[in-house]
Design an enzyme around this catalytic site. Structure first.
Site, mmCIF file in Angstrom:
data_model
loop_
_atom_site.group_PDB
_atom_site.id
_atom_site.type_symbol
_atom_site.label_atom_id
_atom_site.label_comp_id
_atom_site.label_asym_id
_atom_site.label_seq_id
_atom_site.Cartn_x
_atom_site.Cartn_y
_atom_site.Cartn_z
ATOM 1 N N ASP A 28 0.819 -1.212 0.000
ATOM 2 C CA ASP A 28 0.000 0.000 0.000
ATOM 3 C C ASP A 28 0.852 1.261 0.000
ATOM 4 O O ASP A 28 0.638 2.170 0.821
ATOM 5 C CB ASP A 28 -0.929 0.020 1.226
ATOM 6 N N GLU A 223 -11.163 -1.008 -3.374
ATOM 7 C CA GLU A 223 -10.400 -0.430 -2.276
ATOM 8 C C GLU A 223 -9.351 0.547 -2.810
ATOM 9 O O GLU A 223 -9.203 0.728 -4.013
ATOM 10 C CB GLU A 223 -9.716 -1.543 -1.462
#
Length: 339
Positions: A28, A223
Site C-alpha cells: 500500500d 479499495e
C-alpha cells in the site's frame, strides 16, 4: 592539433531502474513530495527499533530509497492491533497521517476504523489525534484525503456494504465525505461506487465473523481510492478484486463533480490501468500518484508481489493520459529510464 579519438566507453550511459524500486516489504505505498524530497509510507509491521508502525523511506528521485524508521506511535493499549494504508498531507505547517486500525479482515470479530495522526515533520513521529467515525460501517479502511480547487477537503475511503440492493454485490465499496476540518468528518457520506462486475470478486462463499458468521455467496472488493482532477473531471482510481489473485489491478471512475455521480463505464471486463502480467507481475495495485522530479511527469507508485509471493514490493511506472482514458505505462519488469 589532432582530433581526439571518439571513445564511446567514456560516455555515461543513461541511468535506468527496474521494478521493484525497493526490495523489501512495502504494501500500500503512498508517496509524499515535500520540498524536493520524496517520503514513502507503507503498511508494515511495528518497527523493532522505534516501536512505530508504517515504514518510512526517503528519496530524491523515486528510485534510490533509504529507510528512516517508522512513522506512527501506536496509542497505548492498541499496540497489538493491525495498522493499514497510511496517507499523508501537509496543511498549514502540520503533516496529517490518515490510516485505519483494527483487528484485521479474515477471521476477525473486531472491525477497522479510520484514524488521523499529526506531526511537524514528514517522517514523524506521528501521534494519534482523532478517530474518523463512519457509524454505518464496521469495516472502514484506505482513507484518501483530497483538496478540491475551492480549497475544501474531502475524505475518500473504502467500507463494507453487506446488502445486495440494486444489483450490487456485497463487499467493500467506495465512499466519500466532506472534512469539516482535517480531523473531523461532516457525516454527509455519499457512495462513490459499489462492486457490480464479476472480476472484482474477493472470495466466494465467504463466512464473515465480523457479521455474526454470515456467509456471503459472493464477496467483492473495491479499495484504495485515489483522486485526480483533469480537464475539469474527477478521476477516482481504485484497486479491485482479491490482492492474492490474477484479477487484482487498478481501474478508475469518472465524475463531473467531486461528490459524483461516478461512472465506471468500460470497467466491465477488468482493470484497465494496471493489471496482471502472466509470469512476470502479480497483484499490482493499491497505488498512489506523485509528480516526478521534472515536475511534469506523473508516476503511479504501487505494490506487486515478489516471485515467491512472500512480500509486496514497491514499484513505479509512468501514468499516461490517453484518448481512451488514464493508463499506466506498465506494470514494467524490464529496465526503464530513471525519472
Amino acid at each position: 592539433m589532432a582530433a581526439l579519438p571518439f571513445m564511446p566507453e567514456l560516455l555515461a550511459a543513461p541511468r535506468t531502474y527496474t521494478n521493484p524500486v525497493y526490495p523489501g516489504s512495502m504494501p500500500d505505498p503512498f508517496v509524499l513530495r515535500h520540498l524536493g524530497k520524496y517520503y514513502a509510507f507503507g503498511t508494515t509491521n511495528r518497527d523493532t527499533r522505534t516501536g512505530r508502525f508504517f515504514k518510512v523511506l526517503t528519496s530524491t528521485n523515486l528510485v534510490d530509497w533509504k529507510e528512516v524508521g517508522g512513522a506512527l506511535v501506536p496509542p497505548k493499549g492498541a499496540e497489538n492491533m493491525e495498522y493499514w494504508a497510511p496517507e499523508v498531507v501537509y496543511v498549514n505547517g502540520t503533516f496529517y497521517l490518515y490510516y485505519s486500525r483494527g483487528g484485521g479482515a479474515i477471521g476477525a470479530t473486531v472491525g477497522h476504523q479510520l484514524h488521523v495522526a499529526t506531526s511537524k515533520k514528514p517522517e514523524g513521529p506521528y501521534e494519534d489525534v482523532a478517530t474518523l467515525e463512519v457509524p454505518q460501517s464496521r469495516f472502514t479502511i484506505d482513507a484518501h484525503p483530497y483538496q478540491d480547487t475551492d480549497g475544501k477537503w474531502y475524505l475518500f475511503y473504502a467500507r463494507d456494504f453487506i446488502d445486495s440492493d440494486n444489483g450490487f454485490y456485497p463487499g467493500t465499496g467506495l465512499a466519500v465525505d466532506r472534512l469539516i476540518n482535517m480531523t473531523k468528518l461532516a457525516g454527509e457520506e455519499r457512495t462513490v461506487m459499489r462492486a457490480r462486475h464479476p472480476w472484482t470478486l474477493f472470495e466466494a462463499n465467504r463466512t464473515m465473523p465480523l457479521y455474526e458468521n454470515r456467509t456471503f455467496a459472493q464477496w467483492h472488493t473495491l479499495e484504495g481510492p485515489f483522486v485526480r482532477r483533469r480537464a475539469g473531471r474527477y478521476y477516482c482510481f481504485y484497486s479491485g478484486s482479491n490482492f492474492l489473485t490474477t484479477n487484482y489491478g487498478v481501474d478508475y471512475l469518472v465524475a463531473d463533480n467531486i461528490l459524483g455521480p461516478y461512472s465506471d463505464a468500460g470497467a466491465e471486463k477488468g482493470a484497465r490501468v494496471l493489471q496482471y502480467v502472466p509470469g512476470k507481475v502479480r497483484g499490482p495495485g493499491h497505488h498512489s500518484h506523485v509528480m516526478g522530479p521534472d515536475g511534469k511527469t506523473e508516476y503511479l507508485v504501487y505494490h506487486a508481489w515478489d516471485a515467491g509471493m512472500k512480500e509486496r514490493q514497491m514499484c513505479i511506472d509512468k501514468l499516461l493520459w490517453t484518448a481512451q482514458g488514464p493508463r499506466c505505462q506498465g506494470p514494467t519488469y524490464t529496465p526503464q529510464p530513471i525519472p
